[in-house]
Design a protein around this motif. Structure first.
Motif, PDB file in Angstrom:
ATOM      1  N   UNK A 105       0.849  -1.194   0.000  1.00  0.00           N
ATOM      2  CA  UNK A 105       0.000   0.000   0.000  1.00  0.00           C
ATOM      3  C   UNK A 105       0.879   1.238   0.000  1.00  0.00           C
ATOM      4  N   UNK A 106       0.701   2.100  -0.993  1.00  0.00           N
ATOM      5  CA  UNK A 106       1.490   3.319  -1.100  1.00  0.00           C
ATOM      6  C   UNK A 106       0.897   4.407  -0.224  1.00  0.00           C
ATOM      7  N   UNK A 107       1.718   4.928   0.696  1.00  0.00           N
ATOM      8  CA  UNK A 107       1.308   6.015   1.586  1.00  0.00           C
ATOM      9  C   UNK A 107       1.970   7.304   1.117  1.00  0.00           C
ATOM     10  N   UNK A 108       1.161   8.210   0.589  1.00  0.00           N
ATOM     11  CA  UNK A 108       1.630   9.546   0.216  1.00  0.00           C
ATOM     12  C   UNK A 108       1.358  10.426   1.428  1.00  0.00           C
ATOM     13  N   UNK A 109       2.364  10.572   2.283  1.00  0.00           N
ATOM     14  CA  UNK A 109       2.162  11.051   3.648  1.00  0.00           C
ATOM     15  C   UNK A 109       1.410  12.374   3.701  1.00  0.00           C
ATOM     16  N   UNK A 110       1.762  13.332   2.855  1.00  0.00           N
ATOM     17  CA  UNK A 110       1.164  14.662   2.966  1.00  0.00           C
ATOM     18  C   UNK A 110      -0.341  14.648   2.688  1.00  0.00           C
ATOM     19  N   UNK A 144       2.495  -4.711   3.310  1.00  0.00           N
ATOM     20  CA  UNK A 144       3.584  -3.755   3.437  1.00  0.00           C
ATOM     21  C   UNK A 144       3.094  -2.365   3.085  1.00  0.00           C
ATOM     22  N   UNK A 145       3.834  -1.361   3.563  1.00  0.00           N
ATOM     23  CA  UNK A 145       3.554   0.036   3.278  1.00  0.00           C
ATOM     24  C   UNK A 145       4.764   0.643   2.593  1.00  0.00           C
ATOM     25  N   UNK A 146       4.518   1.353   1.498  1.00  0.00           N
ATOM     26  CA  UNK A 146       5.583   2.108   0.837  1.00  0.00           C
ATOM     27  C   UNK A 146       5.316   3.589   1.074  1.00  0.00           C
ATOM     28  N   UNK A 171       5.281  -4.714   6.726  1.00  0.00           N
ATOM     29  CA  UNK A 171       6.614  -4.314   6.316  1.00  0.00           C
ATOM     30  C   UNK A 171       6.615  -2.832   5.943  1.00  0.00           C
ATOM     31  N   UNK A 172       7.796  -2.217   5.937  1.00  0.00           N
ATOM     32  CA  UNK A 172       7.916  -0.797   5.622  1.00  0.00           C
ATOM     33  C   UNK A 172       8.973  -0.602   4.536  1.00  0.00           C
ATOM     34  N   UNK A 173       8.559   0.067   3.470  1.00  0.00           N
ATOM     35  CA  UNK A 173       9.436   0.407   2.348  1.00  0.00           C
ATOM     36  C   UNK A 173       9.550   1.925   2.292  1.00  0.00           C
ATOM     37  N   UNK A 174      10.773   2.432   2.161  1.00  0.00           N
ATOM     38  CA  UNK A 174      10.967   3.875   2.072  1.00  0.00           C
ATOM     39  C   UNK A 174      11.507   4.240   0.693  1.00  0.00           C
ATOM     40  N   UNK A 175      11.333   5.491   0.331  1.00  0.00           N
ATOM     41  CA  UNK A 175      11.773   5.988  -0.972  1.00  0.00           C
ATOM     42  C   UNK A 175      13.214   6.489  -0.885  1.00  0.00           C
ATOM     43  N   UNK A 176      14.012   6.171  -1.895  1.00  0.00           N
ATOM     44  CA  UNK A 176      15.344   6.748  -2.044  1.00  0.00           C
ATOM     45  C   UNK A 176      15.454   7.292  -3.467  1.00  0.00           C
ATOM     46  N   UNK A 177      16.079   8.463  -3.597  1.00  0.00           N
ATOM     47  CA  UNK A 177      16.119   9.180  -4.868  1.00  0.00           C
ATOM     48  C   UNK A 177      17.581   9.317  -5.308  1.00  0.00           C
ATOM     49  N   UNK A 178      18.119   8.390  -6.096  1.00  0.00           N
ATOM     50  CA  UNK A 178      19.541   8.434  -6.428  1.00  0.00           C
ATOM     51  C   UNK A 178      19.914   9.450  -7.501  1.00  0.00           C
ATOM     52  N   UNK A 179      18.947   9.937  -8.262  1.00  0.00           N
ATOM     53  CA  UNK A 179      19.290  10.800  -9.392  1.00  0.00           C
ATOM     54  C   UNK A 179      19.665  12.212  -8.978  1.00  0.00           C
ATOM     55  N   UNK A 180      19.082  12.715  -7.894  1.00  0.00           N
ATOM     56  CA  UNK A 180      19.277  14.109  -7.553  1.00  0.00           C
ATOM     57  C   UNK A 180      19.036  14.340  -6.068  1.00  0.00           C
ATOM     58  N   UNK A 181      19.438  15.524  -5.614  1.00  0.00           N
ATOM     59  CA  UNK A 181      19.134  15.989  -4.259  1.00  0.00           C
ATOM     60  C   UNK A 181      18.541  17.389  -4.376  1.00  0.00           C
ATOM     61  N   UNK A 182      18.301  18.022  -3.235  1.00  0.00           N
ATOM     62  CA  UNK A 182      17.811  19.396  -3.221  1.00  0.00           C
ATOM     63  C   UNK A 182      18.962  20.376  -3.460  1.00  0.00           C
ATOM     64  N   UNK A 183      18.628  21.536  -4.023  1.00  0.00           N
ATOM     65  CA  UNK A 183      19.646  22.578  -4.139  1.00  0.00           C
ATOM     66  C   UNK A 183      19.997  23.172  -2.779  1.00  0.00           C
ATOM     67  N   UNK A 221      12.333  -2.318   5.739  1.00  0.00           N
ATOM     68  CA  UNK A 221      12.402  -3.648   5.122  1.00  0.00           C
ATOM     69  C   UNK A 221      12.798  -3.597   3.657  1.00  0.00           C
ATOM     70  N   UNK A 222      12.833  -2.404   3.082  1.00  0.00           N
ATOM     71  CA  UNK A 222      13.215  -2.282   1.689  1.00  0.00           C
ATOM     72  C   UNK A 222      13.188  -0.835   1.256  1.00  0.00           C
ATOM     73  N   UNK A 223      13.647  -0.595   0.035  1.00  0.00           N
ATOM     74  CA  UNK A 223      13.609   0.749  -0.531  1.00  0.00           C
ATOM     75  C   UNK A 223      12.984   0.692  -1.914  1.00  0.00           C
ATOM     76  N   UNK A 224      12.229   1.728  -2.215  1.00  0.00           N
ATOM     77  CA  UNK A 224      11.731   1.967  -3.564  1.00  0.00           C
ATOM     78  C   UNK A 224      12.658   2.997  -4.185  1.00  0.00           C
TER      79      UNK A 224
END
Length: 548
Positions: free
Chosen positions: A13-18, A48-50, A95-107, A195-198
């Motif tokens: 289940x995808x949780x879009x927190x905001x 699981x929750x993403x 289970x809990x899956x968190x997001x990781x963003x390898x392409x970029x970061x914040x300015x 438990x994992x990363x998206x």
């Protein structure tokens, strides 16, 4: 199947927190709100929750511009609330899956702030793609995914690459610092129980070092920044980190590719475990097209022994109740159909049938928050309230993704429908339609014919009849009749979809415009809508037990 491989047939289940639930009344969802509703998610039956990014961020792109991976954005809570959420989810068997963003970061990430201050020639700039321009022009003609040039000039005259918004500078993965930092971030969260990363935009971190111009209508092979072979070294290194844990952590890729053989490369035994199935998400409600994409998916995944995934909606695309209610029910970034005619009753009927199709297919299933309530795309948000950088970067030519991100309705008969406390000082960050009064979780919970009740029933029956992963929350469920994941199409009229699973389970969906007879069966397990004198109406699906 052991719990070590829970991701092979999980319902996630995808949780879009905001937009999930706002506990403090500021109009934005937060981790405290999620924690209040964890029992709801457990009762829904998901495994699981993403979570979309919850890290410290200026929020230029809803958190996908990360300024600190080791801190929670104050909008959502703090590190202790994230740790408590993970622990409480685990207590409920989630289970809990968190997001990781390898392409970029914040300015505003410290690395980028330091790189800009350091000036041309500094090794600190090697972590990004700083280049001199071509006179008054950027280093090349690349365009941002969000519209406009993919380069922004800093005060000293150099330009930096950002394939998304200017507030999201691209990382240079040829820098050893970048690889080391991401390995450490993975360990930071795995050590805290994730438990994992998206993996966001997983095909894009590797770039052509020559930064050559190209025609996006006729790109070269390999593409200068999509699906380059060098990207696989990144994920092999991440898999090595994930496999040091017991149980091993899961890697899940956001991989937008139209070549199944290329997608399969990401799923080799030393890379990712699963990847989102965007071909399926984009598929029209059409029996021939669906059969083709299902076959192509299973065929591509079989050689690398990776499970398929099935998904209908997420935070970037039009909600499928709306999409399925249109004459053209396909979806793609190049063909947005906001504002075109939609029959929401038809869309909801097809969405109910599509749920049964998703859950019957072999592999794992992703649900986007609110689809269990039958929520549609909100297309009439006033322009002045729109938040998506796509809308603003294109001058409104592309209406953006806000319509699928509207806060959830939980209870009550008026805005904010329990999303925020009754005495909240702020309105929800995007406006909710008044018509959602009948769509709240509270209103649907007691209605056996509601979309929410269908989801709960279907997920429970799926676990009973079609999965082989032990459910840690209950020892009372009967064992599945077979551990075999066999899938076989049944000969039918081409306007139908019918297949068998696990030796004793039959699926049928009627995509024609006429009722059809049920095939031979011993028991009707579930139907997506009412059957008429033993006939399956159009846009209806059924699950049947057919033998021992």
């Amino acid at each position: 199947m052991s719990q070590h491989q829970w991701w092979r047939d999980a319902v996630i289940y995808q949780v879009y927190v905001r937009s999930f639930a706002d506990a403090n009344g500021d109009g934005v969802g937060d981790l405290a709100g999620v924690r209040q509703h964890l029992p709801y998610l457990a009762e829904l039956g998901v495994d699981a929750l993403w979570f979309n990014p919850w890290y410290a961020s200026p929020q230029a792109d809803a958190g996908y511009d990360v300024s600190d991976y080791r801190a929670i954005d104050p909008l959502f809570g703090d590190l202790s609330s994230a740790s408590a959420l993970i622990a409480e989810a685990h207590e409920l068997g989630l289970k809990v899956i968190i997001d990781v963003v390898p392409n970029h970061v914040s300015d505003q990430h410290p690395w980028f702030v330091e790189a800009v201050a350091a000036g041309p020639g500094s090794p600190l700039r090697d972590r990004f793609w700083f280049r001199p321009g071509r006179g008054d022009l950027p280093p090349n003609d690349w365009q941002s995914v969000f519209g406009g040039p993919a380069w922004t000039q800093v005060a000293d005259g150099e330009w930096y690459l950002h394939l998304f918004a200017p507030e999201q500078p691209d990382l240079n993965w040829t820098s050893p610092d970048v690889a080391a930092e991401h390995s450490d971030v993975l360990r930071f969260w795995f050590d805290r129980g994730a438990d994992g990363v998206r993996i966001d935009s997983a095909t894009m971190p590797a770039k052509d070092p020559s930064l050559a111009d190209f025609d996006p209508a006729d790109p070269p092979l390999p593409h200068p920044y999509i699906d380059r072979d060098a990207v696989h070294d990144i994920y092999r290194s991440w898999r090595a980190v994930a496999d040091t844990y017991e149980p091993p952590r899961a890697l899940i890729g956001e991989i937008w590719l139209d070549k199944p053989d290329r997608l399969a490369l990401y799923l080799r035994p030393d890379e990712m475990h699963t990847a989102f199935n965007f071909d399926y998400l984009n598929c029209a409600w059409d029996p021939k097209a669906l059969r083709h994409v299902i076959d192509a998916t299973l065929e591509a995944h079989a050689p690398v022994d990776a499970p398929a995934t099935w998904v209908l909606s997420n935070h970037d695309v039009t909600r499928h109740v709306t999409r399925y209610g249109r004459a053209d029910s396909s979806y793609g970034h190049a063909l947005r159909q906001h504002g075109t005619s939609v029959d929401l009753s038809l869309g909801a009927r097809r969405a109910r049938a599509a749920l049964l199709l998703n859950l019957a297919l072999p592999g794992s299933v992703y649900l986007y928050q609110g689809e269990e309530l039958g929520l549609e795309e909100v297309e009439d948000i006033p322009n002045g309230l729109r938040q998506d950088p796509i809308f603003h970067r294109t001058g409104g030519r592309d209406i953006g993704r806000d319509g699928c991100r509207v806060p959830l309705p939980w209870s009550g008969d008026q805005v904010p429908f329990g999303f925020s406390p009754d005495d909240a000082a702020a309105s929800p960050w995007l406006p909710q339609p008044a018509t959602w009064a009948g769509r709240t979780a509270e209103a649907q919970a007691g209605d056996p014919n509601s979309m929410l009740s269908l989801y709960r029933t279907a997920i429970a029956l799926r676990r009973q009849h079609l999965t082989t992963t032990t459910d840690p929350r209950s020892s009372s469920l009967p064992s599945p009749p077979s551990s075999s994941p066999l899938f076989e199409w049944l000969p039918t009229d081409p306007s139908l979809l019918a297949f068998t699973r696990a030796g004793s389970f039959t699926f049928l969906a009627n995509l024609s415009d006429q009722p059809v007879h049920l095939p031979p069966h011993d028991e009707i397990l579930l139907a997506s809508g009412p059957l008429l004198a033993g006939l399956v109406p159009p846009d209806t699906a059924v699950w049947l037990r057919t033998g021992a």
